[in-house]
Design a protein around this motif. Sequence first.
Motif, mmCIF file in Angstrom:
data_model
loop_
_atom_site.group_PDB
_atom_site.id
_atom_site.type_symbol
_atom_site.label_atom_id
_atom_site.label_comp_id
_atom_site.label_asym_id
_atom_site.label_seq_id
_atom_site.Cartn_x
_atom_site.Cartn_y
_atom_site.Cartn_z
ATOM 1 N N LYS A 11 1.349 4.091 -3.044
ATOM 2 C CA LYS A 11 1.135 5.520 -2.817
ATOM 3 C C LYS A 11 2.365 6.324 -3.230
ATOM 4 O O LYS A 11 2.254 7.356 -3.884
ATOM 5 N N LYS A 12 3.538 5.842 -2.878
ATOM 6 C CA LYS A 12 4.795 6.534 -3.180
ATOM 7 C C LYS A 12 5.011 6.663 -4.692
ATOM 8 O O LYS A 12 5.447 7.696 -5.178
ATOM 9 N N ARG A 25 0.820 -1.214 0.000
ATOM 10 C CA ARG A 25 0.000 0.000 0.000
ATOM 11 C C ARG A 25 0.857 1.268 0.000
ATOM 12 O O ARG A 25 0.627 2.190 -0.774
ATOM 13 N N SER A 26 1.863 1.314 0.880
ATOM 14 C CA SER A 26 2.701 2.518 0.946
ATOM 15 C C SER A 26 3.567 2.663 -0.306
ATOM 16 O O SER A 26 3.813 3.781 -0.770
ATOM 17 N N GLY A 45 2.642 6.231 -7.091
ATOM 18 C CA GLY A 45 1.465 6.677 -7.825
ATOM 19 C C GLY A 45 0.860 5.615 -8.729
ATOM 20 O O GLY A 45 0.355 5.922 -9.804
ATOM 21 N N SER A 48 -1.425 1.622 -8.637
ATOM 22 C CA SER A 48 -2.372 0.889 -7.796
ATOM 23 C C SER A 48 -1.671 -0.221 -7.016
ATOM 24 O O SER A 48 -0.580 -0.666 -7.370
ATOM 25 N N LYS A 49 -2.339 -0.665 -5.945
ATOM 26 C CA LYS A 49 -1.805 -1.781 -5.156
ATOM 27 C C LYS A 49 -1.710 -3.036 -6.024
ATOM 28 O O LYS A 49 -0.758 -3.813 -5.878
#
Length: 91
Positions: A28-29, A24-25, A31, A33-34
């Motif tokens: 996010k880092k 997840r992180s 940009g 999707s998971k």
Amino acid sequence: MKGIVEERAAMLGEYIIESKATVRSTAKKFGVSKSTVHKDVSQRLKVLNPALYRQVRKILDTNKSERHIRGGLATKNKYLQKRKASESKKG
């Protein structure tokens, strides 16, 4: 396009190893999707760089085994913050 996907898989794997990050992180880092992160590090990386894959897999397995603890702590903190906020409104 293939070169970009291969480079991204390696970059994601290296980031996870360096920072012991979660899927997840990492998503996010970077940009993305998971699902993209998971597919890159669990399927593509296995073929492209097996040694890196094994290191990433170790970290992801650790994260998976600890996720129930992290979730509990997050919930605890959420309710502690709510409690503090309601106490500050009263007082």
